[in-house]
Design a protein around this motif. Structure first.
Motif, mmCIF file in Angstrom:
data_model
loop_
_atom_site.group_PDB
_atom_site.id
_atom_site.type_symbol
_atom_site.label_atom_id
_atom_site.label_comp_id
_atom_site.label_asym_id
_atom_site.label_seq_id
_atom_site.Cartn_x
_atom_site.Cartn_y
_atom_site.Cartn_z
ATOM 1 N N VAL A 61 1.047 -1.195 -0.084
ATOM 2 C CA VAL A 61 -0.062 0.036 -0.019
ATOM 3 C C VAL A 61 1.000 1.266 -0.125
ATOM 4 N N LYS A 62 0.757 2.044 -0.999
ATOM 5 C CA LYS A 62 1.570 3.293 -1.204
ATOM 6 C C LYS A 62 0.504 4.424 -1.188
ATOM 7 N N VAL A 63 0.518 5.127 -0.102
ATOM 8 C CA VAL A 63 -0.482 6.214 -0.004
ATOM 9 C C VAL A 63 0.046 7.147 1.429
ATOM 10 N N ARG A 64 -0.177 8.497 1.067
ATOM 11 C CA ARG A 64 0.291 9.220 2.197
ATOM 12 C C ARG A 64 -1.190 9.686 2.586
ATOM 13 N N LEU A 65 -1.209 9.604 4.043
ATOM 14 C CA LEU A 65 -2.531 9.903 4.526
ATOM 15 C C LEU A 65 -2.141 10.756 6.078
ATOM 16 N N PRO A 66 -3.039 11.791 6.132
ATOM 17 C CA PRO A 66 -2.526 12.395 7.494
ATOM 18 C C PRO A 66 -3.287 11.557 8.818
ATOM 19 N N ASN A 67 -2.538 11.866 9.936
ATOM 20 C CA ASN A 67 -2.856 11.299 10.988
ATOM 21 C C ASN A 67 -4.244 11.698 11.646
ATOM 22 N N ILE A 68 -5.273 11.450 11.082
ATOM 23 C CA ILE A 68 -6.723 11.932 11.473
ATOM 24 C C ILE A 68 -7.882 11.083 11.400
ATOM 25 N N THR A 69 -8.907 11.174 11.869
ATOM 26 C CA THR A 69 -9.858 10.393 11.834
ATOM 27 C C THR A 69 -11.226 10.818 10.917
ATOM 28 N N ILE A 70 -11.675 10.202 9.892
ATOM 29 C CA ILE A 70 -12.746 10.614 9.237
ATOM 30 C C ILE A 70 -13.938 9.555 9.628
ATOM 31 N N GLY A 71 -15.039 10.031 9.885
ATOM 32 C CA GLY A 71 -16.333 9.381 10.160
ATOM 33 C C GLY A 71 -16.196 8.263 11.124
ATOM 34 N N GLY A 72 -15.099 8.492 12.020
ATOM 35 C CA GLY A 72 -14.896 7.048 12.906
ATOM 36 C C GLY A 72 -13.634 6.487 12.527
ATOM 37 N N TYR A 73 -13.301 6.611 11.404
ATOM 38 C CA TYR A 73 -12.217 5.604 10.810
ATOM 39 C C TYR A 73 -10.587 6.384 10.997
ATOM 40 N N PRO A 74 -9.934 5.992 11.684
ATOM 41 C CA PRO A 74 -8.617 6.445 11.734
ATOM 42 C C PRO A 74 -7.794 6.243 10.580
ATOM 43 N N LEU A 75 -7.448 7.162 9.857
ATOM 44 C CA LEU A 75 -6.831 6.696 8.650
ATOM 45 C C LEU A 75 -5.550 5.920 8.607
ATOM 46 N N TYR A 76 -4.825 5.694 9.830
ATOM 47 C CA TYR A 76 -3.788 4.802 9.744
ATOM 48 C C TYR A 76 -4.245 3.463 9.636
ATOM 49 N N MET A 77 -5.490 3.136 9.801
ATOM 50 C CA MET A 77 -5.981 1.808 9.635
ATOM 51 C C MET A 77 -6.169 1.285 8.354
ATOM 52 N N PHE A 78 -6.109 2.201 7.257
ATOM 53 C CA PHE A 78 -6.354 1.674 5.999
ATOM 54 C C PHE A 78 -5.395 0.799 5.544
ATOM 55 N N ARG A 79 -4.129 1.010 5.766
ATOM 56 C CA ARG A 79 -3.118 -0.023 5.442
ATOM 57 C C ARG A 79 -3.092 -1.355 6.271
ATOM 58 N N HIS A 80 -3.822 -1.237 7.522
ATOM 59 C CA HIS A 80 -4.073 -2.445 8.178
ATOM 60 C C HIS A 80 -5.145 -3.188 7.713
ATOM 61 N N TRP A 81 -6.138 -2.538 7.030
ATOM 62 C CA TRP A 81 -7.237 -3.076 6.617
ATOM 63 C C TRP A 81 -7.017 -4.058 5.369
ATOM 64 N N ILE A 82 -6.357 -3.159 4.439
ATOM 65 C CA ILE A 82 -5.695 -3.922 3.393
ATOM 66 C C ILE A 82 -5.030 -5.105 3.769
ATOM 67 N N ARG A 83 -4.110 -5.247 4.601
ATOM 68 C CA ARG A 83 -3.113 -6.231 5.190
ATOM 69 C C ARG A 83 -3.968 -7.419 5.444
ATOM 70 N N SER A 84 -5.210 -7.164 6.449
ATOM 71 C CA SER A 84 -5.927 -8.003 6.997
ATOM 72 C C SER A 84 -6.776 -8.733 5.790
ATOM 73 N N LEU A 85 -7.283 -7.960 4.990
ATOM 74 C CA LEU A 85 -8.091 -8.372 3.841
ATOM 75 C C LEU A 85 -7.051 -9.199 2.949
ATOM 76 N N ALA A 86 -6.154 -9.280 2.564
ATOM 77 C CA ALA A 86 -5.376 -9.887 1.661
ATOM 78 C C ALA A 86 -4.709 -11.067 2.442
ATOM 79 N N SER A 87 -4.729 -10.969 3.797
ATOM 80 C CA SER A 87 -4.074 -12.161 4.654
ATOM 81 C C SER A 87 -5.095 -13.253 4.424
ATOM 82 N N GLU A 88 -6.351 -12.805 4.980
ATOM 83 C CA GLU A 88 -7.431 -13.870 5.073
ATOM 84 C C GLU A 88 -8.056 -14.096 3.688
ATOM 85 N N ALA A 89 -8.130 -13.409 2.814
ATOM 86 C CA ALA A 89 -8.466 -13.625 1.349
ATOM 87 C C ALA A 89 -7.500 -14.572 0.557
ATOM 88 N N ARG A 90 -6.308 -14.719 1.183
ATOM 89 C CA ARG A 90 -5.098 -15.450 0.691
ATOM 90 C C ARG A 90 -5.141 -14.626 -0.976
#
Length: 186
Positions: free
Chosen positions: A113-142
């Motif tokens: 994941v290559k993206v620059r995101l500020p350390n903010i929360t939008i709509g209850g979603y802390p943007l630092y979690m985006f990379r983690h969301w992709i990682r978790s999705l990739a791991s579990e979807a294989r």
């Protein structure tokens, strides 16, 4: 395909169907919006229901558990992976932002994941979690997932990434006569 994950912190149920109507309910407004976006663009419908049982943090656990559960449901939907195109890619512009996404549903998890995101929360979603969301999705979807995003507006960057990823999944999930591999098996 259905999958339920229940922990001391969360309850997440995902039931995926190709081409069906879609209902998404989570306690995190931006997560709900991004799940609706990803699944719509991927051509997947069904139900995603997520609830927080014990709020310990800044929605980290619910975002992570939704990605885990969605990934496992996608893995089940893929079965032996022999009847899908396997690869998908998309380039999607949205106002100031552009996202490139590519996936390989061949069974080997990896993520970039290559993206620059500020350390903010939008709509209850802390943007630092985006990379983690992709990682978790990739791991579990294989799946191997690559996402590259440029732009200015953080909301646009997150949204366009989900649109591109959804379109890449749609292409990779399209029917195929045989596995796309020189090995003869995935």
């Amino acid at each position: 395909m259905s999958y339920v994950r229940e922990t001391g912190e969360t309850y997440v149920a995902v039931d995926l169907k190709r081409g069906a109507s879609l209902t998404v309910s989570t306690p995190v407004p931006l997560l709900t919006h991004m799940l609706e976006t990803f699944l719509l663009y991927a051509g997947l419908g069904g139900v995603v229901e997520a609830r927080i049982k014990r709020n310990l943090d800044d929605n980290h656990h619910i975002i992570e558990d939704v990605a885990i559960t969605l990934g496992r449901a996608i893995d089940k939907l893929l079965g032996d992976r022999t009847a899908v195109a396997r690869f998908g890619w998309a380039a999607v512009p949205m106002d100031d932002s552009l996202a490139l996404a590519a996936v390989d549903l061949g069974g080997r998890p990896y993520w970039v994941v290559k993206v620059r995101l500020p350390n903010i929360t939008i709509g209850g979603y802390p943007l630092y979690m985006f990379r983690h969301w992709i990682r978790s999705l990739a791991s579990e979807a294989r799946a191997t997932i690559h996402v590259y995003v440029r732009g200015c507006d953080p909301h646009h960057k997150i949204e366009v990434a989900h649109k591109a990823l959804g379109l890449a999944f749609r292409q990779a999930l399209s029917p195929a006569d045989k596995p796309l591999t020189t090995k003869g098996t995935l």
